[in-house]
Scaffold this motif. Structure first.
Motif, PDB file in Angstrom:
ATOM      1  N   LYS A 228      29.310  89.318 -26.596  1.00 44.52           N
ATOM      2  CA  LYS A 228      27.992  89.982 -26.424  1.00 44.52           C
ATOM      3  C   LYS A 228      27.478  89.796 -25.002  1.00 44.52           C
ATOM      4  O   LYS A 228      26.982  90.738 -24.380  1.00 44.52           O
ATOM      5  CB  LYS A 228      26.979  89.455 -27.437  1.00 44.52           C
ATOM      6  N   ASN A 229      27.615  88.583 -24.481  1.00 47.40           N
ATOM      7  CA  ASN A 229      27.108  88.336 -23.121  1.00 47.40           C
ATOM      8  C   ASN A 229      27.802  89.224 -22.095  1.00 47.40           C
ATOM      9  O   ASN A 229      27.172  89.817 -21.223  1.00 47.40           O
ATOM     10  CB  ASN A 229      27.301  86.857 -22.748  1.00 47.40           C
ATOM     11  N   ALA A 230      29.129  89.330 -22.208  1.00 42.95           N
ATOM     12  CA  ALA A 230      29.885  90.154 -21.256  1.00 42.95           C
ATOM     13  C   ALA A 230      29.498  91.616 -21.415  1.00 42.95           C
ATOM     14  O   ALA A 230      29.306  92.335 -20.428  1.00 42.95           O
ATOM     15  CB  ALA A 230      31.382  89.957 -21.473  1.00 42.95           C
ATOM     16  N   LEU A 231      29.354  92.068 -22.647  1.00 40.25           N
ATOM     17  CA  LEU A 231      28.994  93.464 -22.898  1.00 40.25           C
ATOM     18  C   LEU A 231      27.584  93.770 -22.403  1.00 40.25           C
ATOM     19  O   LEU A 231      27.316  94.821 -21.820  1.00 40.25           O
ATOM     20  CB  LEU A 231      29.146  93.796 -24.383  1.00 40.25           C
ATOM     21  N   ASP A 232      26.671  92.819 -22.590  1.00 42.29           N
ATOM     22  CA  ASP A 232      25.288  93.018 -22.101  1.00 42.29           C
ATOM     23  C   ASP A 232      25.253  93.120 -20.579  1.00 42.29           C
ATOM     24  O   ASP A 232      24.435  93.826 -20.004  1.00 42.29           O
ATOM     25  CB  ASP A 232      24.382  91.858 -22.552  1.00 42.29           C
ATOM     26  N   ALA A 233      26.201  92.428 -19.918  1.00 46.52           N
ATOM     27  CA  ALA A 233      26.224  92.440 -18.440  1.00 46.52           C
ATOM     28  C   ALA A 233      26.897  93.697 -17.899  1.00 46.52           C
ATOM     29  O   ALA A 233      26.757  94.034 -16.718  1.00 46.52           O
ATOM     30  CB  ALA A 233      26.966  91.205 -17.942  1.00 46.52           C
ATOM     31  N   MET A 234      27.636  94.419 -18.747  1.00 45.90           N
ATOM     32  CA  MET A 234      28.415  95.594 -18.316  1.00 45.90           C
ATOM     33  C   MET A 234      27.529  96.829 -18.353  1.00 45.90           C
ATOM     34  O   MET A 234      26.891  97.099 -19.374  1.00 45.90           O
ATOM     35  CB  MET A 234      29.608  95.775 -19.280  1.00 45.90           C
ATOM     36  N   PRO A 235      27.457  97.598 -17.272  1.00 45.78           N
ATOM     37  CA  PRO A 235      26.643  98.826 -17.304  1.00 45.78           C
ATOM     38  C   PRO A 235      27.055  99.730 -18.461  1.00 45.78           C
ATOM     39  O   PRO A 235      28.244  99.800 -18.796  1.00 45.78           O
ATOM     40  CB  PRO A 235      26.953  99.476 -15.959  1.00 45.78           C
ATOM     41  N   ALA A 236      26.093 100.412 -19.050  1.00 43.54           N
ATOM     42  CA  ALA A 236      26.389 101.265 -20.222  1.00 43.54           C
ATOM     43  C   ALA A 236      27.408 102.351 -19.881  1.00 43.54           C
ATOM     44  O   ALA A 236      28.158 102.813 -20.731  1.00 43.54           O
ATOM     45  CB  ALA A 236      25.099 101.896 -20.732  1.00 43.54           C
ATOM     46  N   SER A 237      27.458 102.739 -18.617  1.00 43.40           N
ATOM     47  CA  SER A 237      28.361 103.838 -18.209  1.00 43.40           C
ATOM     48  C   SER A 237      29.794 103.369 -17.994  1.00 43.40           C
ATOM     49  O   SER A 237      30.694 104.183 -17.783  1.00 43.40           O
ATOM     50  CB  SER A 237      27.847 104.441 -16.893  1.00 43.40           C
ATOM     51  N   THR A 238      30.008 102.051 -18.043  1.00 44.85           N
ATOM     52  CA  THR A 238      31.360 101.527 -17.790  1.00 44.85           C
ATOM     53  C   THR A 238      32.264 101.781 -18.991  1.00 44.85           C
ATOM     54  O   THR A 238      31.928 101.440 -20.124  1.00 44.85           O
ATOM     55  CB  THR A 238      31.294 100.018 -17.486  1.00 44.85           C
ATOM     56  N   LEU A 239      33.417 102.394 -18.700  1.00 43.44           N
ATOM     57  CA  LEU A 239      34.456 102.635 -19.718  1.00 43.44           C
ATOM     58  C   LEU A 239      35.243 101.340 -19.905  1.00 43.44           C
ATOM     59  O   LEU A 239      35.722 100.756 -18.920  1.00 43.44           O
ATOM     60  CB  LEU A 239      35.371 103.769 -19.240  1.00 43.44           C
ATOM     61  N   LEU A 240      35.363 100.869 -21.143  1.00 43.60           N
ATOM     62  CA  LEU A 240      36.085  99.625 -21.440  1.00 43.60           C
ATOM     63  C   LEU A 240      37.374  99.954 -22.184  1.00 43.60           C
ATOM     64  O   LEU A 240      37.354 100.722 -23.163  1.00 43.60           O
ATOM     65  CB  LEU A 240      35.207  98.702 -22.290  1.00 43.60           C
ATOM     66  N   ILE A 241      38.491  99.389 -21.716  1.00 48.21           N
ATOM     67  CA  ILE A 241      39.808  99.657 -22.317  1.00 48.21           C
ATOM     68  C   ILE A 241      40.486  98.343 -22.680  1.00 48.21           C
ATOM     69  O   ILE A 241      40.574  97.442 -21.828  1.00 48.21           O
ATOM     70  CB  ILE A 241      40.717 100.441 -21.338  1.00 48.21           C
ATOM     71  N   ASN A 242      40.962  98.212 -23.912  1.00 48.05           N
ATOM     72  CA  ASN A 242      41.716  97.038 -24.325  1.00 48.05           C
ATOM     73  C   ASN A 242      43.097  97.439 -24.835  1.00 48.05           C
ATOM     74  O   ASN A 242      43.220  98.070 -25.883  1.00 48.05           O
ATOM     75  CB  ASN A 242      40.988  96.243 -25.405  1.00 48.05           C
ATOM     76  N   SER A 243      44.121  97.099 -24.037  1.00 49.14           N
ATOM     77  CA  SER A 243      45.508  97.286 -24.482  1.00 49.14           C
ATOM     78  C   SER A 243      46.237  95.950 -24.408  1.00 49.14           C
ATOM     79  O   SER A 243      47.468  95.905 -24.270  1.00 49.14           O
ATOM     80  CB  SER A 243      46.224  98.313 -23.596  1.00 49.14           C
TER      81      SER A 243
END
Ligand SMILES: NC(=O)c1ccc[n+]([C@@H]2O[C@H](COP(=O)([O-])OP(=O)(O)OC[C@H]3O[C@@H](n4cnc5c(N)ncnc54)[C@H](O)[C@@H]3O)[C@@H](O)[C@H]2O)c1
Ligand SMILES: O=C(O)[C@H](O)[C@H](O)COP(=O)(O)O
Length: 385
Positions: A228-243
């Motif tokens: 949650k902390n990392a996600l709260d710090a990430m701008p809403a417009s940032t695309l997040l990819i997990n592979s």
């Protein structure tokens, strides 16, 4: 003259049937050397490799992929296995310390699908943000968390497109690529891509009171690295990819984040795979069933690497090469760079997304459906970089 069976040198192999070209690599001819060794190959679904199968078959060699957990539970009553090969990059499914203590040789396939995964990530980014193909005076910034084989390969592709790269890897020295803190990488990037192993806190004491000294313990643990902390710090417009591995992201925190921010998220791996809840799946921009590394080249390289390791263990020269098994590959990165429209024709990631969503039933993707998509996956080809 027919070679007489020789129990001293003959091999029984239990193998995950999802390993590419098993029979071409592991047979009497490719493993005999001058010994006349005979090979008995037993192929099963990776999830069916259990202690009872080992008791029934007494294999000398175990060839696996990520869905088979190799640890004391599997091997404590077995004394026939002397070699374990995982045709994968990730090793979080293997207790390497236990194997070392039992003097069981272990080999994985480090880097085998680095280009495949990097190309998968590029395909996802350029499908969602095609404008990033255009050379620009304000190029996109790609944050790469984990700068090993895949992360550094992805950085090469990104740089060749003129993108800015913010790299973060606390276990490597600072460099032109390892140039940011975790906070900078997640706060200042247009896209964040995760390329770390799944690790837990070193010397942590679990609820059961055991202390984690495993080979997957780290001073920089990656389980729920994106919380949650990392996600709260990430701008809403940032695309997040997990592979990387599903548990690197806290799925519950991710779901709440997407509901709050509308973030674009691409997942090839899931915290609770092989099962996926519709409540999460429906919020993802792209979702695929853990196939980022599933190219013909990537999987064959994985098989080649564990075959070579077994040959070394047997003190014989390898007698099989993946290059004999690969059809001609005319896909050149240089051409794709010049004709970006060919990218999506080369690999339409949305077909894999749609195939996954089509398996939804009763509010979830069932484990059996997830596994079947991977088992029946039509292996892509890799661009030649
Ligand atoms: N989705 C797929 O099909 C697929 C395919 C291949 C690999 N993978 C996963 O991707 C992972 C990475 O693959 P790789 O070949 O790059 O592995 P690698 O071991 O070459 O690189 C991993 C890097 O992560 C770094 N790292 C470790 N902990 C970190 C942390 N807390 N923060 C930032 N960096 C950290 C390490 O220092 C290392 O440089 C694998 O472990 C595997 O789990 C997934
Ligand atoms: O770690 C890897 O190499 C990949 O994640 C690979 O896809 C894992 O093996 P699989 O689940 O495909 O058997």
């Amino acid at each position: 003259m027919e070679n007489k069976p020789n129990a001293a040198t003959d091999l029984t192999i239990v193998a995950d049937s999802n390993i590419a070209s098993l029979s071409e690599f592991f047979n009497n001819d490719t493993l005999s050397g001058t010994t006349g060794r005979r090979v008995r190959m037993i192929k099963v679904a990776g999830r069916d490799i259990d202690a009872q199968l080992l008791a029934d078959t007494q294999p000398n060699v175990l060839l696996i992929r990520s869905v088979t957990h190799v640890n004391a539970d599997l091997l404590k009553d077995n004394d026939s296995v002397r070699f374990v090969g995982s045709a994968t990059i990730g090793t979080d499914h293997v207790d390497q310390d236990y194997l070392a203590a039992r003097r069981i040789h272990f080999a994985n396939a480090a880097g085998c699908s680095k280009h495949s995964v990097a190309q998968y990530v590029l395909g996802a980014i350029l499908t969602l943000r095609p404008e990033y193909w255009q050379r620009s005076s304000t190029p996109p910034t790609l944050g790469i968390i984990g700068l090993g084989n895949i992360g550094s390969t992805l950085a090469q592709y990104a740089s060749s497109l003129g993108w800015q790269v913010l790299g973060y890897d606390p276990l490597l020295p600072a460099s032109n690529l390892n140039n940011a803190s975790f906070a900078q990488a997640i706060k200042q990037s247009d896209v964040v891509s995760l390329h770390v192993p799944l690790t837990d806190k070193a010397n942590a004491t679990s609820a059961a009171g055991s202390t984690n000294h495993s080979s997957h313990a780290s001073e920089y643990p990656t389980r729920h690295l994106i919380d949650k902390n990392a996600l709260d710090a990430m701008p809403a417009s940032t695309l997040l990819i997990n592979s990387a591995r599903g548990p690197v992201i806290d799925a519950a925190a991710l779901q709440a984040d997407i509901e709050r921010t509308g973030r674009q998220v691409v997942l090839d791996v899931f915290e609770h795979e092989p099962q996926i809840e519709e409540a999460l799946l429906s919020k993802l921009a792209i979702a695929t069933p853990h196939i980022a590394g599933y190219t013909l080249e990537g999987k064959l390289r994985g098989t080649q690497m564990i075959y070579d390791a077994l040959c070394e263990k047997l003190s014989i020269s390898p007698a099989q090469s993946m290059h004999q098994l690969l059809p001609l590959n005319m896909f050149l990165w240089s051409e794709l760079q010049a004709h970006p429209d060919r990218l999506v024709k080369f690999y339409d990631i949305m077909q894999d997304d749609q195939a996954l969503r089509a398996t939804l039933a009763e509010g979830q993707v069932k484990a059996a459906a997830f596994d079947q998509l991977r088992r029946d996956y039509h292996l892509r080809r890799e661009w030649q970089f």
